[in-house]
Write a protein that holds these residues in place. Structure first.
Motif, PDB file in Angstrom:
ATOM      1  N   ARG A 110      39.499  56.361  40.977  1.00  0.00           N
ATOM      2  CA  ARG A 110      39.044  56.999  39.738  1.00  0.00           C
ATOM      3  C   ARG A 110      38.407  56.001  38.780  1.00  0.00           C
ATOM      4  O   ARG A 110      37.396  56.289  38.150  1.00  0.00           O
ATOM      5  N   SER A 111      38.971  54.809  38.681  1.00  0.00           N
ATOM      6  CA  SER A 111      38.441  53.815  37.748  1.00  0.00           C
ATOM      7  C   SER A 111      37.252  53.056  38.332  1.00  0.00           C
ATOM      8  O   SER A 111      36.434  52.519  37.584  1.00  0.00           O
ATOM      9  N   GLY A 112      37.166  52.977  39.652  1.00  0.00           N
ATOM     10  CA  GLY A 112      36.059  52.270  40.294  1.00  0.00           C
ATOM     11  C   GLY A 112      36.279  50.780  40.415  1.00  0.00           C
ATOM     12  O   GLY A 112      35.335  50.039  40.683  1.00  0.00           O
ATOM     13  N   ASN A 113      37.510  50.322  40.229  1.00  0.00           N
ATOM     14  CA  ASN A 113      37.805  48.890  40.317  1.00  0.00           C
ATOM     15  C   ASN A 113      38.055  48.482  41.759  1.00  0.00           C
ATOM     16  O   ASN A 113      38.498  49.271  42.582  1.00  0.00           O
ATOM     17  N   CYS A 114      37.819  47.199  42.021  1.00  0.00           N
ATOM     18  CA  CYS A 114      38.221  46.647  43.307  1.00  0.00           C
ATOM     19  C   CYS A 114      39.722  46.335  43.232  1.00  0.00           C
ATOM     20  O   CYS A 114      40.328  46.412  42.163  1.00  0.00           O
ATOM     21  N   ALA A 115      40.327  45.984  44.349  1.00  0.00           N
ATOM     22  CA  ALA A 115      41.767  45.759  44.395  1.00  0.00           C
ATOM     23  C   ALA A 115      42.180  44.590  43.499  1.00  0.00           C
ATOM     24  O   ALA A 115      43.191  44.658  42.796  1.00  0.00           O
ATOM     25  N   ARG A 116      41.395  43.540  43.500  1.00  0.00           N
ATOM     26  CA  ARG A 116      41.716  42.353  42.694  1.00  0.00           C
ATOM     27  C   ARG A 116      41.719  42.677  41.206  1.00  0.00           C
ATOM     28  O   ARG A 116      42.643  42.309  40.474  1.00  0.00           O
ATOM     29  N   HIS A 117      40.702  43.373  40.743  1.00  0.00           N
ATOM     30  CA  HIS A 117      40.612  43.676  39.327  1.00  0.00           C
ATOM     31  C   HIS A 117      41.541  44.817  38.922  1.00  0.00           C
ATOM     32  O   HIS A 117      41.929  44.911  37.759  1.00  0.00           O
ATOM     33  N   GLN A 118      41.921  45.679  39.867  1.00  0.00           N
ATOM     34  CA  GLN A 118      42.904  46.710  39.545  1.00  0.00           C
ATOM     35  C   GLN A 118      44.265  46.061  39.275  1.00  0.00           C
ATOM     36  O   GLN A 118      44.965  46.449  38.347  1.00  0.00           O
ATOM     37  N   ARG A 119      44.634  45.069  40.072  1.00  0.00           N
ATOM     38  CA  ARG A 119      45.884  44.341  39.835  1.00  0.00           C
ATOM     39  C   ARG A 119      45.823  43.581  38.516  1.00  0.00           C
ATOM     40  O   ARG A 119      46.800  43.555  37.758  1.00  0.00           O
ATOM     41  N   SER A 120      44.677  42.980  38.228  1.00  0.00           N
ATOM     42  CA  SER A 120      44.506  42.258  36.976  1.00  0.00           C
ATOM     43  C   SER A 120      44.583  43.204  35.775  1.00  0.00           C
ATOM     44  O   SER A 120      45.160  42.859  34.746  1.00  0.00           O
ATOM     45  N   ALA A 121      44.019  44.393  35.916  1.00  0.00           N
ATOM     46  CA  ALA A 121      44.078  45.395  34.842  1.00  0.00           C
ATOM     47  C   ALA A 121      45.509  45.867  34.630  1.00  0.00           C
ATOM     48  O   ALA A 121      45.942  46.049  33.489  1.00  0.00           O
ATOM     49  N   LYS A 122      46.245  46.026  35.705  1.00  0.00           N
ATOM     50  CA  LYS A 122      47.644  46.444  35.606  1.00  0.00           C
ATOM     51  C   LYS A 122      48.459  45.424  34.827  1.00  0.00           C
ATOM     52  O   LYS A 122      49.219  45.770  33.914  1.00  0.00           O
ATOM     53  N   ARG A 123      48.266  44.137  35.145  1.00  0.00           N
ATOM     54  CA  ARG A 123      48.980  43.083  34.426  1.00  0.00           C
ATOM     55  C   ARG A 123      48.571  43.035  32.958  1.00  0.00           C
ATOM     56  O   ARG A 123      49.418  42.869  32.074  1.00  0.00           O
TER      57      ARG A 123
END
Length: 85
Positions: free
Chosen positions: A57-70
């Protein structure tokens, strides 16, 4: 006795995957780590209830999704973002 295809389409109707997948917004901007103080960007990655959008839904890659979560967790801890709206 005829075989059933169980809802599968024939091979002539398959679509080819020639389109290239778009990069996530943080990869396009070459962001290494998402800043927890950037509330405007982080609020785009959460719902009205405060839940995180999925990668699809957000269009993030896995690396940046983890970074966004943190970053979202850090901003909630610092009381910059609410846990629940």
């Amino acid at each position: 006795m005829a075989r059933r295809t169980r809802g599968r389409r024939t091979s002539s109707r398959r679509r080819s995957r020639t389109t290239e997948q778009a990069k996530c917004r943080f990869c396009r901007e070459k962001v290494v780590e998402i800043d927890y103080k950037d509330i405007a960007t982080l609020s785009k990655l959460t719902t009205q209830q405060g839940k995180l959008f999925s990668r699809k839904r957000s269009g993030n890659c896995a690396r940046h999704q983890r970074s966004a979560k943190r970053a979202i967790k850090r901003s909630r801890f610092m009381a910059l973002m609410p846990y629940v709206s």
